[in-house]
Design an enzyme around this catalytic site. Structure first.
Site, PDB file in Angstrom:
ATOM      1  CG  ASP A  51      -0.306   0.188   2.576  1.00 37.68           C
ATOM      2  OD1 ASP A  51       0.800   0.059   2.543  1.00 37.68           O
ATOM      3  OD2 ASP A  51      -1.153   0.025   3.538  1.00 37.68           O
ATOM      4  CB  SER A  52       4.719   1.653  -0.384  1.00 28.79           C
ATOM      5  OG  SER A  52       4.750   0.444  -0.787  1.00 28.79           O
ATOM      6  CG  ASP A  90       0.573  -3.843   2.321  1.00 31.05           C
ATOM      7  OD1 ASP A  90       0.555  -4.802   3.240  1.00 31.05           O
ATOM      8  OD2 ASP A  90       1.375  -2.997   1.987  1.00 31.05           O
ATOM      9  CE  LYS A 120       3.551  -5.621   4.059  1.00 33.48           C
ATOM     10  NZ  LYS A 120       3.078  -4.486   4.881  1.00 33.48           N
ATOM     11  CD  GLU A 122       0.611  -1.206   7.958  1.00 30.75           C
ATOM     12  OE1 GLU A 122       0.443  -0.505   8.866  1.00 30.75           O
ATOM     13  OE2 GLU A 122       1.094  -1.011   6.799  1.00 30.75           O
ATOM     14  CD  GLU A 189       7.930   0.043   7.847  1.00 33.74           C
ATOM     15  OE1 GLU A 189       7.084  -0.543   7.506  1.00 33.74           O
ATOM     16  OE2 GLU A 189       8.227   1.221   7.400  1.00 33.74           O
TER      17      GLU A 189
END
Ligand code: KIV
Length: 271
Positions: A51-52, A90, A120, A122, A189
């Site tokens: 999602d970057s 993501d 993925k 978070e 991270e």
């Protein structure tokens, strides 16, 4: 002997075997076809449709407003461009936090419609129920701990996470609970190297570091960062393998100059 790189498909199981053998896992992000093909050809093991995309493709300040539809779009392009790498996508903000059922529907859509091989998400122990629901349903899940960009407004700062023993212990416990819930790997991270090592030794699934030191089982960077294409800021953990922003600017200026001065096209470039 064949000159061609071995084309054996990377799977979640191959990543586990790599950890067992001490073979480090090379991961980068991908959003479009040409990049995905080049990354795959170069032997990158895992491509993350991150999602970057919100920051490096859309030019936004954070990843928070990235939508499921946008991830579907990028993931579809990447998954059909890749032969070997494992394609992970993501789950964007608010696509998995509301309920495990909603997470399952959204993750399932990314697999069914966009060819994702894993998702993925978070967050730590609070999402272990979601991770279990997805993995029980056949959706491989990668965790993401430490500095989790979707929570940037809660953190209020981009500082290194897990520097205090209390926070380090919490991150370690989160890693254990994601592993127990069935995650196949965890991104770590921006945490101290010592904590990256501690977590890597404490769990059996691979850890993939981004600013988490050399002892993680693999490394990931945002491709636009390592290419020197995204240069708004340069965190310590980014190594520039190229200076593409400079190279592209030079090419665009040369083209503009050639067109404006009538040097392009020449006879051999015309019909
Ligand atoms: O969105 C992303 O690119 C990521 C990586 C930074 C790990 O989550």
């Amino acid at each position: 002997m064949s000159q061609h790189r071995e084309l054996k498909k990377v799977t979640t199981e191959s990543l586990r075997l790599m950890k067992g053998k001490g073979r480090k896992i090379a991961c980068l992000t991908a959003y479009d076809a040409i990049m995905a093909q080049l990354l795959d050809e170069a032997g990158i093991d895992l491509l993350l449709v991150g999602d970057s995309a919100g920051t490096v493709i859309q030019g936004l300040a954070t990843t928070i407003s990235v939508t499921l539809d946008q991830m579907l779009y990028h993931c579809k392009i990447v998954s059909r461009s890749v032969k070997r790498a494992l394609v992970v996508v993501d789950l964007p903000f608010l696509s998995f936090q509301v309920s495990a059922e909603e997470a399952l529907r959204n993750a399932g859509t990314l697999m069914k419609e966009a060819g994702a091989e894993a998702v993925k998400l978070e967050g730590g122990a609070v999402f272990s129920g979601v991770v279990k629901r997805l993995t029980d349903s056949g959706i491989p899940v990668m965790g993401h701990l430490g500095l989790t960009p979707q929570s940037i407004h809660s953190f209020g700062t981009y500082r290194v996470r897990g520097e205090s023993e209390e926070e380090a212990r919490r991150i370690l416990e989160d890693a254990r609970s994601l592993e127990e819930a069935g995650a196949f790997a965890i991104v770590l991270e921006k945490i101290p190297s010592a904590l990256g090592k501690r977590i890597t030794e404490a769990i059996e699934i691979p850890t993939i570091g981004i600013g988490a030191g050399p002892d993680c089982d693999g490394q990931i960077l945002v491709t636009h960062d390592m290419l020197g294409l995204f240069t708004k800021f340069h965190p310590r953990f980014v190594r520039h393998y190229a200076n593409m922003a400079e190279d592209m600017l030079h090419a665009f200026k040369s083209y503009a100059d050639d067109v404006q001065k009538g040097r392009f096209p020449e006879e051999h470039e015309s019909y």
